[in-house]
Enzyme design. Sequence first.
Site, PDB file in Angstrom:
ATOM      1  CG  ASP A 269      37.646  36.225  13.398  1.00 44.36           C
ATOM      2  OD1 ASP A 269      36.471  36.571  13.639  1.00 44.36           O
ATOM      3  OD2 ASP A 269      37.967  35.560  12.389  1.00 44.36           O
TER       4      ASP A 269
ATOM      5  CE1 TYR B 119      38.925  30.996   8.298  1.00 45.52           C
ATOM      6  CE2 TYR B 119      39.616  31.999  10.352  1.00 45.52           C
ATOM      7  CZ  TYR B 119      38.932  32.075   9.159  1.00 45.52           C
ATOM      8  OH  TYR B 119      38.260  33.224   8.835  1.00 45.52           O
TER       9      TYR B 119
ATOM     10  CE  LYS C 145      34.943  34.153  11.023  1.00 43.27           C
ATOM     11  NZ  LYS C 145      36.284  33.776  11.554  1.00 43.27           N
TER      12      LYS C 145
ATOM     13  CG  HIS D  66      32.858  30.854   7.667  1.00 40.35           C
ATOM     14  ND1 HIS D  66      33.938  30.106   8.076  1.00 40.35           N
ATOM     15  CD2 HIS D  66      33.384  31.973   7.116  1.00 40.35           C
ATOM     16  CE1 HIS D  66      35.053  30.752   7.792  1.00 40.35           C
ATOM     17  NE2 HIS D  66      34.749  31.884   7.204  1.00 40.35           N
TER      18      HIS D  66
END
Length: 276
Positions: A45, A50, A75, A108
């Site tokens: 994931d 990120y 996401k 998200h």
Amino acid sequence: MTVPQITLNDGHTIPQLGYGVFKVDPEETERLVSLALETGYRHIDTAAVYGNEEGVGRAIASSGIPRDELFITTKLWNSEQGSARARAAIETSLEKLGLDRVDLYLIHWPRPDLDLYVETWRQLETFRDEGLATSIGVSNFHRPHLERLLAETETVPAVDQVELHPAFAQTELRTYLDDHGIRTEAWGPLGQGKYDLFGEPAVSDAAAAHGVTPAQVVIRWHLDHGTILFPKSSTPERIAQNFDVFGFDLTADEVAAIDALDRGQRVGSDPDTATF
């Protein structure tokens, strides 16, 4: 060691336990994801925000694991909501991951102040129809956000990924998700170290009774409740321990004692007011 497969409302399946890379240093991501895959994880994931999709992609490419044995989630970030921006965002994510599709693509955060999540969801439906994402879902959506999607679009989300840990068990939301065939995914399943979860007697006593770590007890608690989760660690030993949770079972009393830790203690942002 076989990880249970959870069937989603679109008929596809997802490994119930995975490896998450939230706050994993981009420079370390390839090494740690490779280690997770060697350990046996097949569900990874990540998210655009990120900043480590490229590391995930390199680990996938070098793993030698057939694509159909992997389950990859990423996401759409908040600034990319809206039809035009969403397409550019998923194409960028796929390029960084080195994939022609992801198994699961999520909005998200709802960002209700932008009022774009319904429009964006319709775009995700298009991505699914085009084969860019096998399944589509949401993250951090509360009941009112989900009710709008169900009323105004054609697709019930496959999952809702929400903050969920013993002190914030989201019982009311989970009941709504269960009633509508939406699977619950937990982020921050170990409380992100923001309270002394492992020092709670309900957790530490169960760990001592079974000869396992407190983290393993909490992961087992999530699994017993049917939650899909992907604990994050940058420590090789803990990556292995977090996967080694299928050799013991919690008793009904142990599960109930951990359930009783719920006190509505959110450690992350509130989706109704978050504006990042």
